[in-house]
Design an enzyme around this catalytic site. Sequence first.
Site, mmCIF file in Angstrom:
data_model
loop_
_atom_site.group_PDB
_atom_site.id
_atom_site.type_symbol
_atom_site.label_atom_id
_atom_site.label_comp_id
_atom_site.label_asym_id
_atom_site.label_seq_id
_atom_site.Cartn_x
_atom_site.Cartn_y
_atom_site.Cartn_z
ATOM 1 N N HIS A 39 4.950 8.004 -29.758
ATOM 2 C CA HIS A 39 3.950 8.860 -29.114
ATOM 3 C C HIS A 39 4.213 10.332 -29.449
ATOM 4 C CE1 HIS A 39 1.163 10.439 -26.169
ATOM 5 N NE2 HIS A 39 2.138 11.108 -25.573
ATOM 6 N N HIS A 90 -2.930 15.903 -28.058
ATOM 7 C CA HIS A 90 -3.040 14.481 -27.732
ATOM 8 C C HIS A 90 -4.326 13.831 -28.240
ATOM 9 C CE1 HIS A 90 0.518 15.075 -25.375
ATOM 10 N NE2 HIS A 90 0.495 13.849 -24.922
ATOM 11 N N ASN A 147 -2.668 18.034 -22.434
ATOM 12 C CA ASN A 147 -3.002 17.098 -23.505
ATOM 13 C C ASN A 147 -3.112 17.782 -24.865
ATOM 14 O OD1 ASN A 147 -3.070 14.857 -21.818
ATOM 15 N ND2 ASN A 147 -5.188 15.282 -21.209
ATOM 16 N N HIS A 173 -3.731 10.825 -30.349
ATOM 17 C CA HIS A 173 -4.172 9.530 -29.854
ATOM 18 C C HIS A 173 -4.978 8.806 -30.935
ATOM 19 C CE1 HIS A 173 -6.051 7.053 -26.341
ATOM 20 N NE2 HIS A 173 -5.008 6.451 -26.872
ATOM 21 N N GLU A 187 7.222 17.108 -26.981
ATOM 22 C CA GLU A 187 6.562 17.537 -25.733
ATOM 23 C C GLU A 187 7.145 18.864 -25.239
ATOM 24 O OE1 GLU A 187 4.007 15.854 -24.154
ATOM 25 O OE2 GLU A 187 4.006 13.986 -25.295
ATOM 26 N N ARG A 225 0.810 -1.235 0.000
ATOM 27 C CA ARG A 225 0.000 0.000 0.000
ATOM 28 C C ARG A 225 0.835 1.273 0.000
ATOM 29 N NH1 ARG A 225 -2.593 -2.876 4.031
ATOM 30 N NH2 ARG A 225 -4.251 -4.201 3.188
ATOM 31 N N GLU A 268 -6.014 16.405 -12.160
ATOM 32 C CA GLU A 268 -6.632 16.688 -13.455
ATOM 33 C C GLU A 268 -8.136 16.854 -13.392
ATOM 34 O OE1 GLU A 268 -4.742 14.767 -16.737
ATOM 35 O OE2 GLU A 268 -6.467 14.995 -18.033
ATOM 36 N N LYS A 313 5.533 22.268 -16.760
ATOM 37 C CA LYS A 313 4.648 21.175 -16.373
ATOM 38 C C LYS A 313 4.366 21.212 -14.879
ATOM 39 C CE LYS A 313 3.234 16.502 -16.788
ATOM 40 N NZ LYS A 313 3.433 15.119 -17.186
ATOM 41 N N ARG A 332 -5.024 20.949 -15.778
ATOM 42 C CA ARG A 332 -4.017 19.949 -16.146
ATOM 43 C C ARG A 332 -4.306 19.348 -17.514
ATOM 44 N NH1 ARG A 332 -0.889 15.409 -12.423
ATOM 45 N NH2 ARG A 332 0.264 14.499 -14.137
ATOM 46 N N LYS A 376 1.673 10.837 -12.465
ATOM 47 C CA LYS A 376 0.781 9.871 -13.106
ATOM 48 C C LYS A 376 1.548 8.573 -13.311
ATOM 49 C CE LYS A 376 -2.594 12.622 -15.681
ATOM 50 N NZ LYS A 376 -3.137 12.901 -17.026
#
Lengths: 360, 360
Positions: free
Chosen positions: B263, B246, B243, B250, B183, B119, B235, B225, B239, B141
Amino acid sequence: MKTVTVALGDRSYPIYIGDCLSTPELLLKAIPHLEVMIVTNTTVAPLYLNKIKQALEGANKSVEAVVLPDGEQHKTLDTINLIFDALLEKPYSRKVALVALGGGVIGDMTGFAAASYQRGVDFIQIPTTLLSQVDSSVGGKTGVNHRLGKNMIGAFKQPLAVFIDPAVLNTLPKKEFAAGFAEIIKHGALHDEKYLSYLEANIDAIFALESNALIDAISKSCEIKASVVTQDETEQGIRATLNFGHTFGHAVETTMGYGTYLHGEAVAIGMVMAAHMSAQLGYITAEDAQRLSQLIKRASLPVESPKGMTAVQYVDAMYRDKKVDSGTLKLILLKRLGEAFVTSDFSKEDLLRTLNHFCH
Amino acid sequence: MKTVTVALGDRSYPIYIGDCLSTPELLLKAIPHLEVMIVTNTTVAPLYLNKIKQALEGANKSVEAVVLPDGEQHKTLDTINLIFDALLEKPYSRKVALVALGGGVIGDMTGFAAASYQRGVDFIQIPTTLLSQVDSSVGGKTGVNHRLGKNMIGAFKQPLAVFIDPAVLNTLPKKEFAAGFAEIIKHGALHDEKYLSYLEANIDAIFALESNALIDAISKSCEIKASVVTQDETEQGIRATLNFGHTFGHAVETTMGYGTYLHGEAVAIGMVMAAHMSAQLGYITAEDAQRLSQLIKRASLPVESPKGMTAVQYVDAMYRDKKVDSGTLKLILLKRLGEAFVTSDFSKEDLLRTLNHFCH
């Protein structure tokens, strides 16, 4: 209906104890989400799934269910993946709420799935065993087992709300009811001597499933656990006292093989051993230890170490646990009936003396 | 050596950018733990594992490593289980620190393993690709892919510290370097027009891997960032502007199949399309869109939609994403160069007009 609040700042939540399942408006208030996924198992689904589903569907929600196989052996990452499959096949967004309908295994897996799906969605607990009602429904420990250790993978994830309806205990096997009661006794032993007296006076009504007695006992147990958890959510200190009886009990479980004893039965034996050691070290009297043992016996729980299990087997299992948990072997002992403490202030000989008393 | 602080209260952490790998005392200061498990992959291990191991072992730590297969296709719960296996075979207690040595896949998996092992244990990032240095090393993330969706399972878990040494970029394939640079351009486009000018002026030095130019660009990108992430850790709002590029990108990745484009390459195409749509809707000028496209081209990144990919394929992929992410299709557009915003204030015709411009 009673309400116990688990006070954890912006992660606080209510535990409702009473005829929750016959009060759909209460469920609807706590679950405003338009999309709900109920997670349950093959044993509980035929008993309560439709009731919960209908209560929620009445409010124009989209409600689906995933029914998992029943049993501790399925508490794995592979089974959790079945929840993710169900969520992604639709697919559900982060706005979904997961509802855990079942015992501790379902609650722990659903909570971890809620912690991990898209990095976190809401979840609600409807525990259907006495053990999960008084234990895992409070405090946010979630997770799964790994082949090399129990509960080794998981998260701290608090539910939005918990609904405890003692009526579901009517369908719980007696043996499992008693095992859940072991954790109730534990709460008295570690935190509140008066509660132990209350249990001694009311054990017959509780085992007769009298509604008021059950609501009182479950509420008090949730209160005690909540008060400990709010002081130490991530178990840096005092929360460890909730493991009273668990170090000895865990040794019983691992040595005898999981499933030989129910978790609560192993904890019952562990509490008797920990109380005995507390008396041996002069913290409590032999009469106190005897009193605790007596209550455990009245609950049809075992008070003796498994036949054939040796002191060496206890020591091996306990020291393996130690390596996983921390540096030195710590035990939860009783300073007095109603107050447990964490200690490593004992010698191996002290421990062996207790073990030898129980291992013939 | 530069330091960028990601300010998140008691989860704040420093990002060191400079010759970290030649400064073992810095690593030792940030990792006081006596037990360390380095998680890396078969590509990075031969290059840097021994160096990190020796730096840490010098201080009498117990240091082990688990070497995972390389590649996005291994970013799964099954691979994470290899980390848990390694941790439990010893077994390691909650006091262990995990060190992620590799690109984004290693960082994401190690972070999720650190969030979940017992945990939660500490973890440290040593990102070895430009993309992971300026992107996944900031913001916490973590997670893995599911067969039905990328990054669908994970946690928000902040590292204790991040060590970025631009020297590791010497061994990074040029194509991957450019993809990481996409990026960096993105950070300028969404947050800081002056930074875009800086990149236009210094792109040659950056692509020549000149140390100071790299340190400056990486630091500035991490700062941007970090500033966005500290405003909105989980987010709920701003935030999402990270993207930028993206949603279109994507769609390219899912339609063409993962691996056809890196990517960052797909994001590069996506940024060109999002900028075009921003101009079409009157937010920015055609010259602004052209300027962004020009910089992307100079970085040897693609600026055209894949041959044969149709507007319908874009729409299908984007609306499938939408279902997972939220209710309505939102795009990140540019209010001006240096300021992105989240919007659903466009018609399907607006979207199709942009798509048709790029799909021949």
